[in-house]
Design a protein around this motif. Structure first.
Motif, mmCIF file in Angstrom:
data_model
loop_
_atom_site.group_PDB
_atom_site.id
_atom_site.type_symbol
_atom_site.label_atom_id
_atom_site.label_comp_id
_atom_site.label_asym_id
_atom_site.label_seq_id
_atom_site.Cartn_x
_atom_site.Cartn_y
_atom_site.Cartn_z
ATOM 1 N N GLY A 48 -40.694 33.450 2.633
ATOM 2 C CA GLY A 48 -42.098 33.302 2.263
ATOM 3 C C GLY A 48 -42.762 32.008 2.681
ATOM 4 N N LYS A 79 -44.773 43.648 5.699
ATOM 5 C CA LYS A 79 -44.497 44.316 4.423
ATOM 6 C C LYS A 79 -43.928 43.324 3.415
ATOM 7 C CE LYS A 79 -43.513 48.766 6.647
ATOM 8 N NZ LYS A 79 -42.510 49.838 6.832
ATOM 9 N N SER A 80 -44.384 43.432 2.186
ATOM 10 C CA SER A 80 -43.963 42.481 1.153
ATOM 11 C C SER A 80 -42.470 42.576 0.856
ATOM 12 C CB SER A 80 -44.764 42.708 -0.132
ATOM 13 O OG SER A 80 -44.577 44.031 -0.607
ATOM 14 N N GLU A 81 -41.874 43.760 1.061
ATOM 15 C CA GLU A 81 -40.439 43.900 0.763
ATOM 16 C C GLU A 81 -39.564 43.104 1.728
ATOM 17 O OE1 GLU A 81 -41.501 48.118 2.465
ATOM 18 O OE2 GLU A 81 -42.524 46.522 1.359
ATOM 19 N N LYS A 83 -39.955 40.029 2.128
ATOM 20 C CA LYS A 83 -39.963 38.674 1.528
ATOM 21 C C LYS A 83 -40.475 37.619 2.519
ATOM 22 C CE LYS A 83 -37.907 40.401 -2.119
ATOM 23 N NZ LYS A 83 -38.685 40.686 -3.356
ATOM 24 N N ASP A 85 -44.063 37.886 5.025
ATOM 25 C CA ASP A 85 -45.038 38.706 5.735
ATOM 26 C C ASP A 85 -46.256 37.873 6.105
ATOM 27 O OD1 ASP A 85 -47.556 39.690 3.928
ATOM 28 O OD2 ASP A 85 -45.805 39.314 2.670
ATOM 29 N N SER A 88 -49.057 36.941 3.232
ATOM 30 C CA SER A 88 -48.782 36.211 1.986
ATOM 31 C C SER A 88 -47.904 34.973 2.145
ATOM 32 C CB SER A 88 -48.115 37.158 0.971
ATOM 33 O OG SER A 88 -46.833 37.557 1.428
ATOM 34 N N CYS A 89 -47.275 34.771 3.321
ATOM 35 C CA CYS A 89 -46.382 33.612 3.434
ATOM 36 C C CYS A 89 -47.188 32.314 3.387
ATOM 37 C CB CYS A 89 -45.557 33.684 4.720
ATOM 38 S SG CYS A 89 -46.491 33.548 6.242
#
Length: 415
Positions: A48, A79-81, A83, A85, A88-89
């Protein structure tokens, strides 16, 4: 004499390669708006988080966070899965201005006398064992992962692939000629499966029955190397769901052997990505490759190693070394070849930069699947800054051209 030789490759989604691509994309954006920019950009990626550091001397401002996010998105971390992306990083920039002490050694009143950005040794290598004049184990390793990335993006025949992957190819040689593939190791990140045994079986079958046939269709020359006794190790740990920067921290410049010749020849130790062409670590390595490739393609020798060495702030190389591994087709010493090559090629940093167009934004494309053994081609690239758009036609991998073959043939009186 028979022996085994192995080379590895990593995909564009490997953590170290993510870092390389971000560093080179930042470099490209600076060069697009300021061709004289001096850039040495390092990137770290982890769960992240992206950390940017290094030195820049430029008259423009670049939104490096936006550039980094665009690269991450393009690679496929969306994709957020995962960890990690693109949306959001967290991105932290600690880039600062280049040291004047370093810049003093580079800039000159007469630009032709531009000094080398640092001391160092750079190597170029070429072999006639592949059509691209790079070692076959490396070429096949790269092609496996490039095709795997195409399958991932198509999302048709194989639907579970994630961006991170690694490959390794071992080839048996007889009298320095590649005879057959002994072993293929391939690990690919994948979506989670409810049944691990079914997952392992499906991935192995897909690699053997979908990926390999596509490789052979695109590269029919490989068919003589493939056989039904190849040892395959596909996802040998059994499961590879956690990958990318969440599974392993990535840093710029940690894949210099993948970037060059897969362990054959030699490497001077300096990484390429994130460095503008005043850094001879990069520009002179490209020049050395161009020399090596043209020497082999001309028929002078089957294999050659070229070394160029520089002193910081000095324009002309300190020395040029050539090793043909006793594969020359005419009666001439390696020392004599080196002397003639030194006369044929202008290896001052200014001349190298001009010859290969290295002030153009051409570097992001080099940051995955190797800087050498690639196709020289022209493309259109678009860059945006503060609402201003620049569209440039640039030539990629110009150091891969065989434009000096006629000159070398004439110099060495080759048919």
């Amino acid at each position: 004499m028979n022996y085994l030789f192995t080379s590895e490759s990593v995909s564009e989604g490997h953590p170290d390669k993510i870092a390389d691509q971000i560093s080179d994309a930042i470099l490209d954006n600076f060069l697009a708006f300021d061709p004289d920019a001096k850039v040495a950009c390092e990137t770290l990626v982890t769960t992240g988080q992206v950390i940017l550091s290094g030195e820049v001397k430029s008259n423009v401002y670049i939104d490096v966070q936006r550039v980094a996010r665009d690269v991450i998105k393009e690679i496929g971390y969306t994709k957020s899965e995962y960890k990690f992306d693109s949306e959001s990083c967290g991105i932290l920039s600690m880039i600062h201005e280049q040291s004047e002490d370093i810049n003093r050694g580079v800039d000159r009143e007469d630009s032709k006398n531009q000094g080398a950005g640092d001391q160092g040794i750079m190597f170029g290598y070429a072999t006639n064992e592949s059509k691209n004049y790079i070692p076959l184990p490396l070429e096949i390793s790269n092609n496996l992962l490039k095709e795997l990335a195409l399958l991932r993006r198509e999302n048709d025949e194989i639907k579970y692939l994630r961006p991170d992957s690694k490959s390794q190819v071992t080839i048996e040689y007889a009298d320095n000629i590649p005879k057959s593939i002994d072993t293929i190791v391939l690990s690919t990140q994948h979506d989670d499966f409810s049944n691990v045994k079914e997952m392992q079986s499906e991935i192995k079958n897909d690699i053997k029955n979908i990926l390999i046939p596509r490789i052979l269709k695109k590269n029919p020359d490989y068919s003589k190397l493939f056989h039904d006794k190849i040892k395959f190790f596909i996802n040998p740990t059994g499961k590879f769901v956690i990958g990318g920067p969440h599974g392993d921290t990535g840093l710029t410049g940690r894949k210099i052997i993948v970037d060059t010749y897969g362990g054959r020849g030699a490497h001077g130790g300096g990484a390429f990505s994130g460095k503008d062409p005043s850094k001879v670590d990069r520009s002179a390595a490209y020049a050395a490759r161009h020399i090596a490739k043209n020497l082999v393609a001309s028929g002078l020798c089957n294999e050659v190693l070229v070394q160029i060495s520089y002193a910081i702030g000095i324009a002309k190389p300190v020395a040029l070394y050539i090793n043909t591994y006793q594969t020359t087709k005419i009666k001439i010493s390696d020392d004599e070849i080196a002397k003639k090559v030194f006369e044929l090629f202008d290896l001052r940093p200014y001349s190298i930069i001009k010859k290969y167009g290295l002030k153009n934004p051409i570097f992001q494309e080099t940051a995955s699947y190797g800087h050498m053994g690639r196709e020289s081609r022209k493309i259109i690239k678009t860059f945006q800054k503060d609402g201003k758009k620049i569209v440039k036609e640039v030539e990629l991998f110009s150091w891969e051209k065989l434009d000096y073959v006629p000159i070398i043939k004439k110099t060495f009186k080759l048919k």
